[in-house]
Design a protein around this motif. Structure first.
Motif, short mmCIF file in Angstrom:
data_model
loop_
_atom_site.label_atom_id
_atom_site.label_comp_id
_atom_site.label_asym_id
_atom_site.label_seq_id
_atom_site.Cartn_x
_atom_site.Cartn_y
_atom_site.Cartn_z
N ALA A 1 53.10 14.82 19.14
CA ALA A 1 53.84 15.75 18.27
C ALA A 1 53.08 17.05 18.08
O ALA A 1 53.69 18.10 17.85
N ALA A 2 51.75 17.00 18.19
CA ALA A 2 50.95 18.21 18.04
C ALA A 2 51.22 19.21 19.16
O ALA A 2 50.91 20.39 19.03
N GLN A 3 51.81 18.73 20.27
CA GLN A 3 52.12 19.60 21.41
C GLN A 3 53.48 20.30 21.27
O GLN A 3 53.86 21.09 22.13
N VAL A 4 54.21 19.96 20.20
CA VAL A 4 55.59 20.43 20.06
C VAL A 4 55.69 21.43 18.92
O VAL A 4 55.12 21.23 17.84
N ASP B 1 50.48 -3.37 22.51
CA ASP B 1 51.56 -3.48 21.54
C ASP B 1 50.99 -3.26 20.14
O ASP B 1 51.55 -3.73 19.15
N ASP B 2 49.89 -2.53 20.06
CA ASP B 2 49.23 -2.26 18.80
C ASP B 2 49.92 -1.08 18.11
O ASP B 2 49.96 0.03 18.65
N GLU B 3 50.45 -1.33 16.92
CA GLU B 3 51.19 -0.30 16.20
C GLU B 3 50.34 0.93 15.91
O GLU B 3 50.82 2.07 16.01
N ARG B 4 49.05 0.71 15.59
CA ARG B 4 48.18 1.84 15.26
C ARG B 4 47.97 2.74 16.47
O ARG B 4 47.95 3.97 16.36
N VAL B 5 47.82 2.14 17.63
CA VAL B 5 47.60 2.92 18.85
C VAL B 5 48.85 3.73 19.19
O VAL B 5 48.78 4.93 19.50
N ILE B 6 50.01 3.08 19.12
CA ILE B 6 51.25 3.76 19.48
C ILE B 6 51.57 4.87 18.49
O ILE B 6 51.97 5.98 18.87
N ALA B 7 51.35 4.61 17.19
CA ALA B 7 51.61 5.64 16.18
C ALA B 7 50.65 6.81 16.35
O ALA B 7 51.07 7.98 16.26
N ALA B 8 49.38 6.53 16.59
CA ALA B 8 48.40 7.61 16.77
C ALA B 8 48.73 8.44 18.00
O ALA B 8 48.60 9.68 17.99
N THR B 9 49.17 7.79 19.07
CA THR B 9 49.53 8.52 20.29
C THR B 9 50.74 9.40 20.03
O THR B 9 50.80 10.55 20.48
#
Length: 469
Positions: free
Chosen positions: A334-337, A321-329
């Motif tokens: 998004a780089a794939q889109v 539930d780490d915001e930094r991990v979820i945001a980085a993921t």
């Protein structure tokens, strides 16, 4: 099958709009529309006064404004709605531990599993029905007394019929369907009245000459299976005959947590897209943490300018539930889109939920990377300041938004140091208009301020009624 209509379905009447009318005396008896207010906004709830003009939920707000130009259009105040919802659900749990909450304003309760269960089982069906009716009327009265709002309740021997009965009870009513009367009640209804019968199923039934529930109920199940497929055909056949053995299940377990936003202007800048993903990730994490959950799979949803929609997902080594991990993921996904052409909608979600968070190397790495990045930024800023002390950095668009004037949304709770509590009636051209009134005051006076007036600040919602007992 039950012999007493001991399952209740409760649905609050025009819930969001009714809360706003109860909180704002000047709006009582007037059309109120709650939902998105931008060019792509959608109506969430319309008061019954607004429905007279043809406004309804899921309608585009722009269409609603044309139908009802003099209505009050308000931004949702979810904190206020949740507070009232928690009060209502607590009242239902006093009747039985089996409360299945479907949404913030809708739930089933099984009276047979609560303190009234033995009494309902001990009396003849006719007396049991009268007892259930009295319990339901008391619940409606308690809700109105404690919150000032009205609720519609359906009582029946199954969830299917209780739901249909509550629809018939609207607004502010009670309808009871005695066990054995299911087919008589359902028969004259159009086929769309059955849950799960949407436009496609309706058309398939219409082509077969089936327009009412009674006609569907009279058709052999094999014919419905041929028309609609095995699972759907069998389900529609059971519902049309009023047969539903689903139990009331408390604390339905969510499979995922997600948030999304639709933007008035397509996002064309990749940096802006990444910033919005960070914002969405933070909101998603707040929901996760409020539910005491973590998740292992991060998902992003992207709707492009041409309405094409795609999703990308990544599964982590363990739930977080780490915001930094979820945001980085989310940023990696998004780089794939392909973002060229513009983005209409973005969403961030987390699935494969768990009730714990493992020690996560991803979180540790993200924290270390963030600290290193901050240190490098500080060093660069210090070096730049020593070389060019008179120069100032050019703010980005996002920085300008964060440092600029405060944004006041129609319906928002505010407080002024001199005039007290009120709510935003509108804003624009550097001004904000506030109506000063409270739930228990007469309709209040309107005043206008500069948007940056230091005496004006956001406030928490006031309770609709004083605490009971």
């Amino acid at each position: 099958m039950r012999t007493v209509p001991s399952i209740l379905h409760l649905d609050m009447d025009a819930f969001f709009a009714s809360v706003e009318q109860a909180a704002k005396p000047s709006l009582r008896g007037k059309p109120v529309i709650v939902g998105g207010l931008g060019g792509r906004g959608v109506v969430s709830t319309a008061s019954y006064e607004a429905r007279v003009f043809g406004v309804h939920s899921a309608m585009a707000t722009a269409v609603a404004r044309r139908l009802c130009p003099n209505g009050a259009y308000l931004w949702p105040r979810f904190v206020a709605y949740r507070e009232i919802s928690e009060q209502v659900m607590a009242m239902m749990r006093e009747l039985s531990p089996l409360v299945e909450q479907l949404s913030v304003d809708e739930a089933y309760v099984d009276l047979a599993a609560g303190p009234y269960g033995p009494a309902l089982a001990a009396v003849p069906p006719a007396e049991g029905s009268e007892f259930v009716e009295a319990i339901a009327q008391d619940l409606r009265a308690d809700i109105q007394h404690r919150t000032g709002l009205t609720a519609s309740i359906g009582a029946a021997g199954s969830k299917l019929m209780a739901k249909i009965a509550s629809e018939q009870a609207k607004p502010d009513g009670l309808v009871l369907v005695a066990p054995g009367q299911e087919r008589a009640v359902l028969g004259p209804m159009p086929v769309r009245a059955l849950p799960g019968v949407g436009p496609a199923t309706e058309q398939a039934l219409r082509r077969a000459g089936l327009l009412t529930v009674a006609e569907v109920a009279d058709l052999p199940e094999e014919e419905l299976v041929r028309l609609l497929g095995k699972a759907h055909g069998a389900g529609v056949s059971l519902m049309a005959r009023g047969l539903d053995e689903r139990a009331v299940v408390p604390d339905r377990d969510a499979k995922s947590v997600s948030v999304e936003d639709t933007y008035e202007v397509d996002l064309a800048d990749r940096d802006r897209v990444l910033h919005e993903l960070d914002v969405l990730a933070a909101r998603c994490v707040r929901r996760l943490q409020a539910a005491g959950r973590s998740g292992r799979t991060v998902v992003i949803k992207v709707r492009r300018f041409d309405f094409s929609t795609l999703t990308r997902s990544e599964t982590l080594r363990g739930p977080t539930d780490d915001e930094r991990v979820i945001a980085a993921t989310a940023r990696r996904l998004a780089a794939q889109v392909n973002l060229t052409g513009g983005i209409r909608l973005l969403g961030v979600g987390v699935s494969q939920l768990a009730e714990y968070t493992q020690e996560d190397l991803f979180a540790q790495a993200a924290a270390e990377a963030a600290a290193e990045e901050a240190a490098q930024a500080a060093a660069q800023a210090e070096q730049a300041a020593s070389l060019e002390p008179a120069s100032a950095p050019i703010p980005t668009a996002s920085a300008e938004r964060s440092l600029g004037s405060r944004l006041w949304m129609p319906g928002q709770d505010v407080r002024h140091e001199e005039f007290g509590a009120g709510w935003v009636q509108g804003s624009g051209v550097g001004r904000v208009t506030v109506r000063f009134e409270t739930p228990d005051s007469p309709p209040g006076r309107v005043r206008t301020f500069l948007v940056d007036d230091p005496a004006l600040s956001p406030a928490e919602p006031l309770p609709l009624r004083p605490p009971v007992g």
